[in-house]
Design an enzyme around this catalytic site. Structure first.
Site, PDB file in Angstrom:
ATOM      1  N   ASP A  88      41.786   0.282  11.198  1.00  0.00           N
ATOM      2  CA  ASP A  88      40.411  -0.072  10.841  1.00  0.00           C
ATOM      3  C   ASP A  88      39.757   1.065  10.043  1.00  0.00           C
ATOM      4  O   ASP A  88      39.220   0.871   8.957  1.00  0.00           O
ATOM      5  CB  ASP A  88      39.629  -0.337  12.139  1.00  0.00           C
ATOM      6  CG  ASP A  88      38.271  -0.966  11.871  1.00  0.00           C
ATOM      7  OD1 ASP A  88      37.495  -1.127  12.827  1.00  0.00           O
ATOM      8  OD2 ASP A  88      37.982  -1.307  10.694  1.00  0.00           O
ATOM      9  N   GLU A  92      60.571   1.034  -2.561  1.00  0.00           N
ATOM     10  CA  GLU A  92      60.159   2.421  -2.304  1.00  0.00           C
ATOM     11  C   GLU A  92      61.176   3.096  -1.400  1.00  0.00           C
ATOM     12  O   GLU A  92      61.517   4.264  -1.559  1.00  0.00           O
ATOM     13  CB  GLU A  92      58.774   2.434  -1.658  1.00  0.00           C
ATOM     14  CG  GLU A  92      58.192   3.831  -1.438  1.00  0.00           C
ATOM     15  CD  GLU A  92      58.545   4.447  -0.100  1.00  0.00           C
ATOM     16  OE1 GLU A  92      59.159   3.740   0.720  1.00  0.00           O
ATOM     17  OE2 GLU A  92      58.243   5.620   0.120  1.00  0.00           O
TER      18      GLU A  92
HETATM   19  N1  DTR Z   1      56.273   6.155   4.514  1.00  0.00           N
HETATM   20  C1  DTR Z   1      57.499   6.893   4.316  1.00  0.00           C
HETATM   21  C2  DTR Z   1      57.362   7.992   3.273  1.00  0.00           C
HETATM   22  C3  DTR Z   1      56.452   9.077   3.736  1.00  0.00           C
HETATM   23  C4  DTR Z   1      55.217   9.326   3.303  1.00  0.00           C
HETATM   24  N2  DTR Z   1      54.702  10.413   3.928  1.00  0.00           N
HETATM   25  C5  DTR Z   1      55.662  10.873   4.801  1.00  0.00           C
HETATM   26  C6  DTR Z   1      55.662  11.968   5.663  1.00  0.00           C
HETATM   27  C7  DTR Z   1      56.767  12.103   6.488  1.00  0.00           C
HETATM   28  C8  DTR Z   1      57.867  11.243   6.435  1.00  0.00           C
HETATM   29  C9  DTR Z   1      57.882  10.164   5.507  1.00  0.00           C
HETATM   30  C10 DTR Z   1      56.770  10.026   4.712  1.00  0.00           C
HETATM   31  C11 DTR Z   1      58.578   5.952   3.869  1.00  0.00           C
HETATM   32  O1  DTR Z   1      58.273   5.010   3.154  1.00  0.00           O
HETATM   33  O2  DTR Z   1      59.727   6.166   4.251  1.00  0.00           O
HETATM   34 ZN    ZN Z   2      59.779   4.143   4.955  1.00  0.00          ZN
HETATM   35 ZN    ZN Z   3      56.535   4.068   3.572  1.00  0.00          ZN
END
Ligand code: DTR
Ligand code: ZN
Ligand code: ZN
Length: 452
Positions: free
Chosen positions: A315, A184
């Site tokens: 949680d 991802e």
């Molecule tokens: N978890 C982050 C991607 C992500 C999802 N929502 C936000 C909001 C602000 C910044 C990043 C993100 C990742 O996997 O990098």
């Molecule tokens: Zn990330």
């Molecule tokens: Zn992430």
């Protein structure tokens, strides 16, 4: 810790020495008039036929998964990134848990940046295959750190929800699917690969894709994806029951694994506890934490370790995931199959002597036993107050079914006990253990059975 076998008592001192203690998670339904007080334990919420109440998700268990992921990162160069050994070790850990719990798992390979990537897909057998409720999280970290909040938290949360589905013997109307995505952090590569290779006919069967990417941020916010009104409402309704105000998640549009599903026309929802954006004063007023600081100051950093988690947010969000899975999949929690395993072998019980055991071997029942395992016993004895009765699981853990009693002079124990055996593997050798702890009066185990 309760003493499991009451001391042997001579009859004369039995009158005032009833050995009744509050039961563990066992309830007794004695056939006929009962003079043995049934163990008073709270009965579990009865699931309604259409929308079983979601169980509580153990945050301790979620944190145990995070500890495992931290250990994996530590043992593999400090990260769990795509193309590194720590990622595949993380996937193997999650897969092992799901296989043992009775899920059908599939590992999907793809290549990105010159390295092999892996998605893990887990299907819970049953439910309408034309209607799929799908929960996913990315399992990979950035190369700079262990990625415990991003996104061990989401991965551990859906893993514990999946394992709870199995422990509960949950039989949803709709089919449940869970996924742990690879790569991802390289640009939604694993989830993109999955959606692209999925035939349109299969894509149309997905009623909802729920994404959980960072759900335990140390300075947490409670953000709900607003891509689909119905799914947003499911989460908001849950948080309302906990008096937690939510905000819509706007920072992450297109930035996590729900995006490929949304672009393919699938209804998406999800939860987020915040990344490197700063918590405002009004947000701190409703959520606590520190205004003027990031929701997660260790986002994509080496300090994203098990110390970088807020347990309360983890949680609440894990319970919210369970609420959404149960609510969206309908169905009821019913014991899987109703399979009966029985012993009709007589076993003599020595008067005021050592415990005796009657074994039953169980096979062909997937996963763990249920939280409402039925144990039916038939014991002939002239003074049932002499008897202590335990169920012993394949793990050799003992569950007290009946204590001795100086006041119960009735004969025979013919009863059905309901035991929370959800920590036990269903398959293996179970034993009924009976001890006569007081002199005079004798008897024998006539038979007993387990219903799964
Ligand atoms: N978890 C982050 C991607 C992500 C999802 N929502 C936000 C909001 C602000 C910044 C990043 C993100 C990742 O996997 O990098
Ligand atoms: Zn990330
Ligand atoms: Zn992430």
């Amino acid at each position: 810790m309760r003493e499991l076998n009451g001391p042997t008592l001579p009859r004369r001192s039995r009158r005032g020495a009833a050995l009744l203690t509050a039961g563990a998670a066992v309830t007794a339904t004695l056939l006929g008039v009962s003079t043995v007080p049934a163990h008073a334990v709270p009965t579990a919420a009865v699931a309604t036929a259409r929308s079983a109440a979601a169980p509580d998700i153990s945050v301790a268990n979620v944190k145990a998964h995070l500890n495992q992921l931290q250990s994996i990162a530590t043992a593999n160069g400090g990260n769990r990134a795509h193309g590194r050994s720590g990622y595949k070790a993380s996937l193997d850990y999650v897969k092992g848990k799901l296989d043992a719990a009775g899920f059908t798992t599939t590992v999907q390979q793809f290549t990105s940046n010159g390295a092999v990537g892996y998605n893990l897909i887990a299907d819970w057998p049953g439910g309408d295959a034309d209607h799929i409720v799908f929960a996913g999280s990315h399992l990979d970290s950035v190369s700079r750190g262990a990625g415990i909040n991003d996104n061990g938290s989401g991965s551990a949360g859906i893993l514990e929800v999946a394992l709870t589905v199995a422990k509960q013997g949950y039989k949803p109307d709709k089919h449940l699917r869970f996924a742990w995505w690879g790569a991802e952090e390289l640009g939604l590569v694993g989830s993109q690969h999955y959606v692209r290779q999925l035939p349109a006919t299969e894509r149309r069967k997905i009623d909802a894709y729920l994404n959980f990417d960072m759900i335990g941020s140390p300075n947490p916010g409670y953000f709900v994806y607003d891509d689909d009104t119905r799914l947003e409402g499911v989460f908001k309704d849950f948080f309302a029951t906990r008096n937690i105000q939510t905000e819509i998640e706007t920072e992450g549009d297109g930035r996590s694994d729900h995006a490929p599903f949304k672009n393919a026309g699938v209804a998406v929802g999800g939860l987020f506890s915040g990344a490197d954006y700063t918590k405002t004063a009004s947000q701190a007023a409703k959520w606590g934490g520190t205004a003027g600081q990031p929701f997660d100051r260790c986002y994509h950093s080496s300090c994203d370790t098990t110390a970088n988690i807020n347990d309360t947010a983890l949680d609440n969000n894990s319970d919210a995931i369970a609420h959404a899975v149960w609510t969206l999949s309908g169905g009821s929690t019913t014991p899987p199959g109703g399979k009966v395993f029985e012993s009709k072998s007589a076993v003599a019980i020595p008067d005021a002597g050592p415990a005796v055991e009657s074994p039953i071997t169980v096979s062909g029942v997937p996963g763990n036993a249920s939280a409402a395992l039925k144990a039916g016993v038939d014991i002939k004895h002239s003074y049932r107050g002499d008897l202590v009765v335990d169920l012993v699981g394949p793990s050799n853990r003992s569950y007290r079914l009946k204590d001795s009693s100086s006041t119960d002079s009735a004969a025979n124990v013919v009863a059905t006990y309901t035991v929370n055996a959800s920590a036990e593997p269903a398959n293996g050798t179970w034993k009924l253990r009976v001890q006569d702890v007081a002199a005079q009066d004798t008897g024998s185990i006539s038979g007993w059975k387990l219903t799964f």
